[in-house]
Scaffold this motif. Structure first.
Motif, mmCIF file in Angstrom:
data_model
loop_
_atom_site.group_PDB
_atom_site.id
_atom_site.type_symbol
_atom_site.label_atom_id
_atom_site.label_comp_id
_atom_site.label_asym_id
_atom_site.label_seq_id
_atom_site.Cartn_x
_atom_site.Cartn_y
_atom_site.Cartn_z
ATOM 1 N N THR A 106 4.086 -11.246 6.963
ATOM 2 C CA THR A 106 4.731 -10.175 7.715
ATOM 3 C C THR A 106 4.335 -8.816 7.137
ATOM 4 O OG1 THR A 106 6.631 -11.604 8.167
ATOM 5 C CG2 THR A 106 6.966 -9.232 8.441
ATOM 6 N N VAL A 107 3.992 -7.883 8.017
ATOM 7 C CA VAL A 107 3.640 -6.517 7.625
ATOM 8 C C VAL A 107 4.813 -5.612 7.981
ATOM 9 C CG1 VAL A 107 2.039 -4.598 8.007
ATOM 10 C CG2 VAL A 107 1.188 -6.958 8.009
ATOM 11 N N GLU A 108 5.227 -4.761 7.018
ATOM 12 C CA GLU A 108 6.395 -3.904 7.250
ATOM 13 C C GLU A 108 6.165 -2.516 6.659
ATOM 14 O OE1 GLU A 108 10.968 -4.748 6.558
ATOM 15 O OE2 GLU A 108 9.999 -4.257 4.651
ATOM 16 N N VAL B 294 0.859 -1.166 0.000
ATOM 17 C CA VAL B 294 0.000 0.000 0.000
ATOM 18 C C VAL B 294 0.902 1.225 0.000
ATOM 19 C CG1 VAL B 294 -1.811 1.252 1.217
ATOM 20 C CG2 VAL B 294 -1.781 -1.259 1.282
ATOM 21 N N ASP B 295 0.804 2.005 -1.073
ATOM 22 C CA ASP B 295 1.511 3.283 -1.132
ATOM 23 C C ASP B 295 0.719 4.301 -0.326
ATOM 24 O OD1 ASP B 295 3.729 3.098 -3.249
ATOM 25 O OD2 ASP B 295 2.015 2.250 -4.306
ATOM 26 N N ILE B 296 1.417 5.082 0.465
ATOM 27 C CA ILE B 296 0.781 6.201 1.151
ATOM 28 C C ILE B 296 0.917 7.396 0.212
ATOM 29 C CG2 ILE B 296 0.760 7.649 3.213
ATOM 30 C CD1 ILE B 296 -0.011 4.617 3.638
ATOM 31 N N VAL B 297 -0.226 7.940 -0.180
ATOM 32 C CA VAL B 297 -0.298 8.960 -1.232
ATOM 33 C C VAL B 297 -1.360 10.003 -0.856
ATOM 34 C CG1 VAL B 297 0.352 7.314 -3.055
ATOM 35 C CG2 VAL B 297 -2.060 7.688 -2.545
ATOM 36 N N THR B 298 -1.326 11.126 -1.567
ATOM 37 C CA THR B 298 -2.472 12.024 -1.471
ATOM 38 C C THR B 298 -3.664 11.306 -2.098
ATOM 39 O OG1 THR B 298 -1.902 13.077 -3.571
ATOM 40 C CG2 THR B 298 -1.063 14.127 -1.546
ATOM 41 N N PRO B 299 -4.877 11.664 -1.749
ATOM 42 C CA PRO B 299 -6.024 10.955 -2.316
ATOM 43 C C PRO B 299 -5.978 10.942 -3.845
ATOM 44 C CG PRO B 299 -6.736 12.331 -0.496
ATOM 45 C CD PRO B 299 -5.293 12.688 -0.764
ATOM 46 N N PRO B 300 -6.113 9.751 -4.444
ATOM 47 C CA PRO B 300 -6.137 9.667 -5.908
ATOM 48 C C PRO B 300 -7.270 10.510 -6.489
ATOM 49 C CG PRO B 300 -5.845 7.492 -4.936
ATOM 50 C CD PRO B 300 -6.187 8.431 -3.825
ATOM 51 N N THR C 18 -0.562 5.722 7.534
ATOM 52 C CA THR C 18 0.357 4.587 7.619
ATOM 53 C C THR C 18 -0.008 3.701 8.804
ATOM 54 O OG1 THR C 18 2.137 5.836 6.565
ATOM 55 C CG2 THR C 18 2.775 3.912 7.873
ATOM 56 N N GLN C 19 -0.228 4.296 9.960
ATOM 57 C CA GLN C 19 -0.582 3.511 11.143
ATOM 58 C C GLN C 19 -1.932 2.818 10.970
ATOM 59 O OE1 GLN C 19 1.598 2.654 13.451
ATOM 60 N NE2 GLN C 19 2.961 3.844 12.143
ATOM 61 N N ARG C 20 -2.882 3.509 10.360
ATOM 62 C CA ARG C 20 -4.203 2.908 10.125
ATOM 63 C C ARG C 20 -4.099 1.714 9.185
ATOM 64 N NH1 ARG C 20 -8.336 2.419 7.089
ATOM 65 N NH2 ARG C 20 -7.573 3.546 5.281
ATOM 66 N N ILE C 21 -3.282 1.849 8.140
ATOM 67 C CA ILE C 21 -3.109 0.760 7.173
ATOM 68 C C ILE C 21 -2.395 -0.422 7.823
ATOM 69 C CG2 ILE C 21 -1.925 0.099 5.036
ATOM 70 C CD1 ILE C 21 -4.497 1.761 4.570
ATOM 71 N N VAL C 22 -1.376 -0.168 8.632
ATOM 72 C CA VAL C 22 -0.685 -1.263 9.335
ATOM 73 C C VAL C 22 -1.699 -2.056 10.157
ATOM 74 C CG1 VAL C 22 0.943 -1.792 11.203
ATOM 75 C CG2 VAL C 22 1.619 -0.236 9.362
ATOM 76 N N ILE D 261 0.046 12.072 -5.454
ATOM 77 C CA ILE D 261 1.427 12.336 -5.044
ATOM 78 C C ILE D 261 1.852 11.230 -4.094
ATOM 79 C CG2 ILE D 261 2.975 13.913 -3.839
ATOM 80 C CD1 ILE D 261 1.116 16.199 -4.758
ATOM 81 N N ASP D 262 2.940 10.570 -4.445
ATOM 82 C CA ASP D 262 3.513 9.508 -3.630
ATOM 83 C C ASP D 262 4.239 10.153 -2.456
ATOM 84 O OD1 ASP D 262 5.204 7.523 -2.540
ATOM 85 O OD2 ASP D 262 5.349 6.496 -4.470
ATOM 86 N N LEU D 263 3.829 9.833 -1.242
ATOM 87 C CA LEU D 263 4.436 10.405 -0.040
ATOM 88 C C LEU D 263 5.465 9.467 0.580
ATOM 89 C CD1 LEU D 263 1.249 12.094 1.415
ATOM 90 C CD2 LEU D 263 3.142 13.151 0.158
ATOM 91 N N ASP D 264 6.037 8.616 -0.238
ATOM 92 C CA ASP D 264 7.198 7.800 0.104
ATOM 93 C C ASP D 264 6.888 6.567 0.937
ATOM 94 O OD1 ASP D 264 8.864 9.899 -1.067
ATOM 95 O OD2 ASP D 264 8.519 10.969 0.807
ATOM 96 N N LEU D 265 6.103 6.699 1.978
ATOM 97 C CA LEU D 265 5.845 5.576 2.865
ATOM 98 C C LEU D 265 5.064 4.486 2.138
ATOM 99 C CD1 LEU D 265 4.797 7.625 5.995
ATOM 100 C CD2 LEU D 265 6.924 6.309 5.729
ATOM 101 N N ASP D 266 5.461 3.248 2.372
ATOM 102 C CA ASP D 266 4.767 2.081 1.843
ATOM 103 C C ASP D 266 4.564 1.109 2.990
ATOM 104 O OD1 ASP D 266 4.988 2.876 -0.948
ATOM 105 O OD2 ASP D 266 7.089 2.348 -0.793
ATOM 106 N N VAL D 267 3.480 0.363 2.933
ATOM 107 C CA VAL D 267 3.262 -0.724 3.882
ATOM 108 C C VAL D 267 3.147 -1.990 3.050
ATOM 109 C CG1 VAL D 267 1.888 -1.615 5.778
ATOM 110 C CG2 VAL D 267 2.024 0.873 5.414
ATOM 111 N N ALA D 268 4.077 -2.899 3.276
ATOM 112 C CA ALA D 268 4.147 -4.136 2.496
ATOM 113 C C ALA D 268 3.681 -5.320 3.327
ATOM 114 C CB ALA D 268 5.580 -4.376 2.023
ATOM 115 N N VAL D 269 3.037 -6.259 2.643
ATOM 116 C CA VAL D 269 2.726 -7.556 3.250
ATOM 117 C C VAL D 269 3.511 -8.589 2.446
ATOM 118 C CG1 VAL D 269 0.967 -9.272 3.785
ATOM 119 C CG2 VAL D 269 0.437 -6.831 4.011
ATOM 120 N N TYR D 270 4.465 -9.216 3.121
ATOM 121 C CA TYR D 270 5.277 -10.249 2.482
ATOM 122 C C TYR D 270 4.446 -11.512 2.285
ATOM 123 C CZ TYR D 270 9.411 -7.394 3.253
ATOM 124 O OH TYR D 270 10.324 -6.373 3.218
#
Length: 169
Positions: free
Chosen positions: A112-114, A82-88, A142-146, A99-108
């Motif tokens: 594992t969530v990272e 999940v890319d953390i972005v401004t609303p599409p 980011t915290q909500r998505i995690v 706009i891509d705000l750099d933070l990503d939340v990955a599920v391997y």
């Protein structure tokens, strides 16, 4: 109705980042669902990076500072991120941007969530002049998505897999 669309990520405020040629599959309560079939054109900045290597779907949510990239079992490392972005925002019938705000939340693949790219987020806050609101919203989202991913909430799992089942490469 399936139709061609362009998905364009920017770096704040207007630098072209990742882009994809894709197909709009449809919509549900979560947002618009976009197919990225294997072989779809991709670019980073002005440079073509070759075709996509597996089927995936995106969700451009109606509400949220995120953008889902779900590939299920087709990606060798992640099932989704999940890319953390401004609303599409749909800027035309066949193109949406964010706009891509750099933070990503990955599920391997092992579940594992990272959180990824926190260092990049810190650097770009200054480099690109992120507003206090952008920083706050990105951090909160980011915290909500995690939490959502750790609790296996939708649309990140079964809903996304259902949309992915409609994609053929």
């Amino acid at each position: 109705m399936t139709r061609p669309v362009t998905v364009q990520f920017f770096k704040n405020p207007d630098m072209i980042h990742w882009g994809f040629e894709a197909l709009r599959l449809g919509e549900d309560d979560w947002g618009d669902w976009i197919a990225v079939p294997e072989g779809s054109r991709r670019w980073k900045g002005e440079r073509d990076v070759g075709p996509s290597t597996g089927n995936a779907v995106f969700c451009a949510p109606y509400d949220g500072w995120w953008h889902l990239h779900y590939s299920g079992a087709t990606h060798p490392t992640y099932s989704l991120f999940v890319d953390i972005v401004t609303p599409p925002v749909w800027v035309s019938e066949d193109r949406y941007e964010m706009i891509d705000l750099d933070l990503d939340v990955a599920v391997y693949r092992d579940g594992t969530v990272e959180i990824q790219d926190e260092d990049e987020f810190a650097i770009h806050q200054r480099q690109y002049g992120y507003s206090a609101e952008m920083i706050r919203r990105a951090s909160e989202e980011t915290q909500r998505i995690v939490t959502a991913l750790e609790q296996r909430q939708e649309p990140f799992f079964d809903v996304a897999a259902s949309w992915l089942s409609r994609v053929s490469g």
